[in-house]
Design a protein around this motif. Structure first.
Motif, PDB file in Angstrom:
ATOM      1  N   UNK A  93     -10.182 -13.975   5.376  1.00 24.24           N
ATOM      2  CA  UNK A  93      -9.993 -12.680   5.038  1.00 24.24           C
ATOM      3  C   UNK A  93      -9.910 -12.204   6.457  1.00 24.24           C
ATOM      4  N   UNK A  94      -8.975 -11.162   6.641  1.00 26.30           N
ATOM      5  CA  UNK A  94      -8.717 -10.468   7.864  1.00 26.30           C
ATOM      6  C   UNK A  94      -9.340  -9.063   7.890  1.00 26.30           C
ATOM      7  N   UNK A 140       0.791  -8.324   6.799  1.00 24.03           N
ATOM      8  CA  UNK A 140       1.094  -9.512   6.319  1.00 24.03           C
ATOM      9  C   UNK A 140       0.520  -9.963   4.965  1.00 24.03           C
ATOM     10  N   UNK A 141       1.215 -10.596   4.288  1.00 16.95           N
ATOM     11  CA  UNK A 141       0.462 -11.118   2.944  1.00 16.95           C
ATOM     12  C   UNK A 141      -0.993 -11.740   3.283  1.00 16.95           C
ATOM     13  N   UNK A 142      -1.879 -11.632   2.512  1.00 15.98           N
ATOM     14  CA  UNK A 142      -3.299 -12.208   2.893  1.00 15.98           C
ATOM     15  C   UNK A 142      -4.294 -11.175   2.281  1.00 15.98           C
ATOM     16  N   UNK A 143      -5.530 -11.609   2.549  1.00 12.35           N
ATOM     17  CA  UNK A 143      -6.792 -10.981   2.054  1.00 12.35           C
ATOM     18  C   UNK A 143      -7.380  -9.882   3.005  1.00 12.35           C
ATOM     19  N   UNK A 144      -7.794  -8.971   2.799  1.00 11.78           N
ATOM     20  CA  UNK A 144      -8.183  -7.949   4.150  1.00 11.78           C
ATOM     21  C   UNK A 144      -9.768  -7.398   3.807  1.00 11.78           C
ATOM     22  N   UNK A 145     -10.453  -7.287   5.023  1.00  7.01           N
ATOM     23  CA  UNK A 145     -11.513  -6.470   4.983  1.00  7.01           C
ATOM     24  C   UNK A 145     -11.310  -5.109   5.872  1.00  7.01           C
TER      25      UNK A 145
END
Length: 266
Positions: free
Chosen positions: A20-21, A54-59
């Motif tokens: 997670x970013x 960018x595609x991905x999981x974020x916090x």
């Protein structure tokens, strides 16, 4: 040896894919939860420079939501098109308070707020109508509003004596006895007889009609009693011209009722 390196590479890719970013709300361009939700507009999440995520999981650390937002974070996933899609969860310092949202193609379509596991507020879209509902701590219904294109068309809430329901589509406002479904009074501005502008109906505690008043233009009104007899009042220069009729429509009498005057004491 080659097999081991290949395995480690796959593991690294898998870890990277699930990582997670973490970013700050202040790093983003006008990002807020429920942004113009009632307008049903896309989130358009961007960095300050306009670059998409960018595609991905974020916090996202919500550092711009005010002094009560300390420790508040939102967790979500961005798809290959740079849009939020699926669930958005939240972390708050108060573990008794839980918020969960649902996005579809970058548009927030539902958000629920719970306290100690009990649903307190919910907002969602259904067939183009935006609903907002609130509940009491014991789970009982508290209030509801519905909006279309940002305009409220229906509301239901409790006033001092009972439910108060406004329906802009039907053109009605209805008051109920307490929390029952028994109508106390109702005003209507649509689907009326010719030249009528407003109708008010009154009911007893059993829900039976006990009388109604119909208002027309140019100072004319009609009051219908429980037995079907009625009075027609017309505003004149001398006062109200009152005509009384039987339940069968027979004119009984006509008279002028003087306007009420205010006595000034010296």
């Amino acid at each position: 040896m080659k097999f081991r390196i290949f395995t480690l590479l796959l593991l690294a890719i898998a870890v990277s894919a699930n990582a997670q970013i973490t970013i700050k709300q202040s790093d983003l361009q006008d990002f807020s939860i429920g942004k113009e939700m009632e307008k049903h507009e896309p989130q358009h999440i961007r960095y300050k420079d306009g670059k998409t995520l960018a595609p991905g999981k974020y916090i996202v650390v919500m550092d711009e939501e005010g002094r009560n937002s300390e420790g508040f974070k939102s967790l979500f996933e961005v798809n290959d098109q740079g849009k939020i899609d699926g669930e958005m969860n939240f972390e708050t310092p108060d573990k008794n308070f839980a918020v969960k949202a649902l996005y579809k193609d970058d548009v927030l379509i539902r958000i629920d707020k719970k306290v100690n596991g009990t649903l307190m507020e919910t907002s969602y879209f259904d067939q183009g109508v935006f609903y907002e509902k609130q509940f009491e701590p014991n789970g009982d219904f508290k209030s509801e509003s519905r909006a279309i294109d940002g305009k409220v068309v229906y509301s239901r809430k409790m006033n001092l004596s009972g439910w108060d329901v406004e329906d802009e589509i039907e053109g009605t406002r209805t008051f109920y006895y307490g929390k029952t479904n028994t109508i106390e009074s109702r005003t209507s501005t649509k689907n009326l007889e010719k030249e009528a502008t407003l109708m008010e109906e009154k009911f007893d505690e059993k829900g039976k009609l006990i009388g109604k008043e119909i208002r027309y233009g140019l100072g004319k009104s009609k009051v219908i009693k429980k037995d079907g007899s009625y009075e027609v009042m017309i505003d004149t220069d001398k006062g109200y011209k009152v005509s009384e009729y039987s339940s069968k429509g027979k004119l009984l009498k006509t008279y002028i009722a003087a306007y009420p005057t205010m006595t000034v004491q010296q």
